[in-house]
Design an enzyme around this catalytic site. Structure first.
Site, mmCIF file in Angstrom:
data_model
loop_
_atom_site.group_PDB
_atom_site.id
_atom_site.type_symbol
_atom_site.label_atom_id
_atom_site.label_comp_id
_atom_site.label_asym_id
_atom_site.label_seq_id
_atom_site.Cartn_x
_atom_site.Cartn_y
_atom_site.Cartn_z
ATOM 1 N N HIS A 1 6.102 -6.881 1.114
ATOM 2 C CA HIS A 1 5.692 -6.640 -0.275
ATOM 3 C C HIS A 1 6.553 -5.549 -0.912
ATOM 4 C CE1 HIS A 1 1.969 -8.033 1.875
ATOM 5 N NE2 HIS A 1 1.917 -8.833 0.821
ATOM 6 N N HIS B 1 2.112 0.929 -1.590
ATOM 7 C CA HIS B 1 1.603 0.430 -2.877
ATOM 8 C C HIS B 1 0.908 1.517 -3.696
ATOM 9 C CE1 HIS B 1 2.633 -3.637 -1.913
ATOM 10 N NE2 HIS B 1 1.765 -3.736 -0.909
ATOM 11 N N ASP C 1 5.067 -7.112 8.082
ATOM 12 C CA ASP C 1 4.470 -8.349 7.582
ATOM 13 C C ASP C 1 5.508 -9.371 7.121
ATOM 14 O OD1 ASP C 1 5.066 -6.654 5.499
ATOM 15 O OD2 ASP C 1 3.030 -6.590 4.671
ATOM 16 N N ASP D 1 8.838 -3.767 4.366
ATOM 17 C CA ASP D 1 7.556 -4.472 4.263
ATOM 18 C C ASP D 1 7.777 -5.701 3.375
ATOM 19 O OD1 ASP D 1 4.285 -3.723 4.430
ATOM 20 O OD2 ASP D 1 4.850 -4.978 2.715
HETATM 21 C C1 X5A Z 1 0.672 -2.656 2.740
HETATM 22 C C2 X5A Z 1 0.527 -4.100 2.471
HETATM 23 C C3 X5A Z 1 -0.506 -5.850 1.164
HETATM 24 C C4 X5A Z 1 -1.516 -5.999 0.097
HETATM 25 C C5 X5A Z 1 -1.802 -7.455 -0.163
HETATM 26 C C6 X5A Z 1 -2.944 -7.595 -1.116
HETATM 27 N N1 X5A Z 1 -0.300 -4.454 1.478
HETATM 28 N N2 X5A Z 1 -3.264 -8.958 -1.349
HETATM 29 O O1 X5A Z 1 1.133 -4.920 3.144
HETATM 30 ZN ZN ZN Z 2 2.997 -5.550 2.961
#
Ligand code: X5A
Ligand code: ZN
Length: 631
Positions: free
Chosen positions: A196, A154, A287, A194
């Site tokens: 996200h 991110h 995740d 991931d």
């Molecule tokens: C690296 C990662 C997740 C961030 C979530 C914030 N970040 N709500 O999995």
């Molecule tokens: Zn993530």
């Protein structure tokens, strides 16, 4: 793998049959020191990397890898993707004497906490991925896994966010391309699984055709973190980088192995073939794993291992995994182990994907293929309808605002469904044996009453709501292959209807056949040819039991018995107490279910008594008699 005594000029085998693939692992306890300033709980916690490391040690795989301690990233390497400013802000964190100064900086970023060790950990995380990637690019190692934190994908050029301080993978990619041209790495594929979107990585290589960035993530039309349009499938890159950015944005949660593997087979793998990378960097967040508290998806360790295995066919297996997210300690440890076993090439992959992709998955995959086919000819073909017809229906749940029971019901369904999937990898270990055996034997399931209606019967195989009038949702069988054959036959018996409606089955009630032959009546039955394994799953569901049982309700010896005796009682305690063998067709036994269990019998008795047909005693005797006799 080369076996003992075989001559081998590759480096995959030797006389003990163990892999000689050189797998690097980075682990450094120092990265555990990055933590919340006041000891508050946070999902991105130090134990994440500890549990992974412990798992690899306990399983005896770390001992067979080349283990590297962390190494610190150099400023000039970080500055290949980050601004000078960002690098110096992160560096300055360690010299701050007071937490509140760091807290102020953290509060200006999105989803970031900082303590006195955050800076050190961030430099180590990035530097470790650089070092590992360098060793793999040089050929000193074949592949590797950097178990690092804080995560990176991110982090944007001038900004930390989403638990990420430096973009570890992006730094490593730029390092190979810009600082080490002599290594001959000209094209890098970055895969980000991931849950996200890898917004930071996307930004850093937006206009760069040397890096093909592929990210599959929950998107929900921009509602899932990091919210917005960046993760959309029409974000394909710009200028010379146009077509070198691929997003697969899931429209819903609960995606699992089937969905991810469909994205692999129909997008990533064909594109990777065309792109032909020199090395692959994998933003390996776990995740999307089943059980993750943030991700809400259901990828199993087996799913991860298959995705990784498929990627190892490229770049002569040169692949570097870097940990990103993943917040269920047990899930990330198991998933990591599965991946390292694939890197070591010592584990024949076992398991299976029991489900089909969601309908929305096919929609997304088709949209991505259409958009990207301008750049990747292998995506141009339209997917066959046979393929995309293989889908898992998403239950449509209508909430009426004041109806809390409906909401409970919805939760039940989702619960029930995710429970089934949590058991998926147990199935691979605990109950494979009976499933494997019974999957080789076919039977006819002779249905009567509402199960004659194909869509209804298919719910027991493929999952879905069996009828409109009630709350029953079936999870389906583990093996979702549709019946191999469907055939109608008539038997000289009478079809009975118990009541107009029942609590369990709703409107339409329940039906059964009078087990006494009656030459004047014809019972029409629909015969579905399924495996004995599926038959058991139908039995489980018909009898209100879970399908993840360690043992079958109806095994091979029971089958033999019922063929001999014509009818046997089942100790299931469910709705149908008896299995009846109606004969054979094509040498395959025809099986059906009859009452009673006590509950079912009582329903039937009530029907007969309230209908004025029989007294209670007569009804009981009638049912007992009917149930005990073969046809
Ligand atoms: C690296 C990662 C997740 C961030 C979530 C914030 N970040 N709500 O999995
Ligand atoms: Zn993530």
């Amino acid at each position: 793998m080369a076996m003992a005594g075989e001559s081998s000029n590759n480096n995959y085998g030797d006389c003990d049959g163990k892999s000689h693939r050189k797998v690097g692992l980075v682990y450094d306890e120092t990265m555990c020191k990055h933590d919340t300033p006041n000891g508050e709980d946070h999902p991105e916690c130090p134990d994440r990397i500890r549990v992974i490391w412990e798992k690899l040690q306990l399983a005896g795989v770390s001992q067979r890898c080349v283990v590297l301690g962390g190494s610190k990233a150099e400023d000039k390497h970080l500055q290949l993707v980050h601004t000078k400013d960002h690098v110096s802000v992160v560096k300055s964190l360690s010299t701050k004497k007071k937490d509140y100064r760091r807290n102020r900086i953290a509060s200006q970023w999105n989803s970031i906490y900082l303590n006195g060790s955050s800076s050190e950990a961030a430099f180590l995380a990035a530097g470790s991925v650089v070092e590992l990637a360098e060793k793999v690019a040089e050929g000193e190692l074949d592949c590797g896994y950097a178990i690092v934190r804080p995560p990176g994908h991110h982090a944007e050029p001038d900004e930390a966010m989403g638990f990420c301080l430096f973009n570890n993978v992006a730094v490593a990619a730029s390092y190979l391309l810009d600082e080490r041209p002599e290594l001959g790495v000209k094209k890098i594929l970055i895969v980000d699984w991931d849950v996200h979107h890898g917004n930071g990585t996307q930004k850093m290589f937006w206009k760069d055709p040397r890096v093909l960035f592929f990210s599959v993530h929950r998107h929900e039309h921009g509602g899932f973190y990091p919210a917005g349009d960046d993760g959309d499938y029409n974000m394909v890159g710009e200028g010379p980088g146009e077509g070198f950015n691929i997003n697969v944005p899931w429209e819903q949660g609960r995606c699992g192995d089937a969905d991810y593997l469909a994205a692999w087979d129909h997008i990533l793998i064909p594109v990777a073939k065309e792109f032909n990378p020199d090395i692959i960097l994998l933003s390996a967040g776990f995740d999307a794993a089943i059980g993750d508290p943030l991700g809400g998806c259901r990828v199993t360790p087996y799913g991860y291992s298959v995705m990784l295995k498929k990627l190892m066919e490229f770049a002569q297996g040169k692949i570097v995994l870097a940990l990103e997210g993943g917040y269920n300690l047990d899930s990330i440890a198991k998933s990591s182990l599965a991946c390292v076993q694939v890197l070591l090439e010592d584990k024949p992959i076992q398991g299976s994907s029991e489900a089909y992709p969601f309908e929305s998955t096919w929609r997304v995959i088709q949209a991505v293929r259409k958009k990207l086919s301008a750049y990747w000819p292998s995506l141009a073909d339209v997917l066959s309808s046979n393929l995309i017809d293989q889908k898992t229906p998403t239950p449509i749940i209508v909430f009426s605002s004041s109806d809390s029971e409906t909401e409970d019901y919805a939760d039940d369904i989702l619960d029930q469904m995710s429970r089934l999937n949590i058991e998926n990898h147990h199935v691979d270990t605990v109950s494979t044996s009976w499933r494997r055996d019974l999957s080789k034997v076919d039977v006819w399931y002779a249905s009567f009453g509402s199960n004659m209606w194909k869509p209804r019967f298919l719910c027991y195989i493929q999952g879905g709501q069996v009828s409109r009038g009630n709350k029953k949702v079936c999870v389906g069988s583990m093996d979702k292959t549709p019946p191999k054959q469907i055939m109608w036959e008539s038997f000289p018996h009478r079809l009975f209807f118990g009541r107009e409606s029942s609590v369990t089955w709703g409107v339409g009630g329940v039906a059964f056949i009078n087990p006494l032959t009656n030459l004047n009546d014809q019972t029409h039955m629909c015969l579905y040819r399924i495996t004995l394994e599926q038959f058991n799953d139908v039995l489980f569901q018909e009898n209100g039991l879970k399908v993840d049982s360690d043992s079958p309700l109806f095994g091979l010896d029971t089958l033999q018995l019922v063929e001999k005796k014509g009818s046997i009682p089942l100790a299931s305690g469910g709705w149908y107490g008896n299995i009846v063998c109606l004969g054979k067709e094509c040498d395959i036994p025809i099986l059906t279910m009859t009452p009673p269990s006590e509950a079912y019998a009582n329903t039937m008795i009530r029907g007969l008594v309230e209908g004025g047909r029989l007294s209670e005693e007569e009804a009981k005797a009638y049912i007992d008699n009917a149930a005990s006799k073969p046809l």
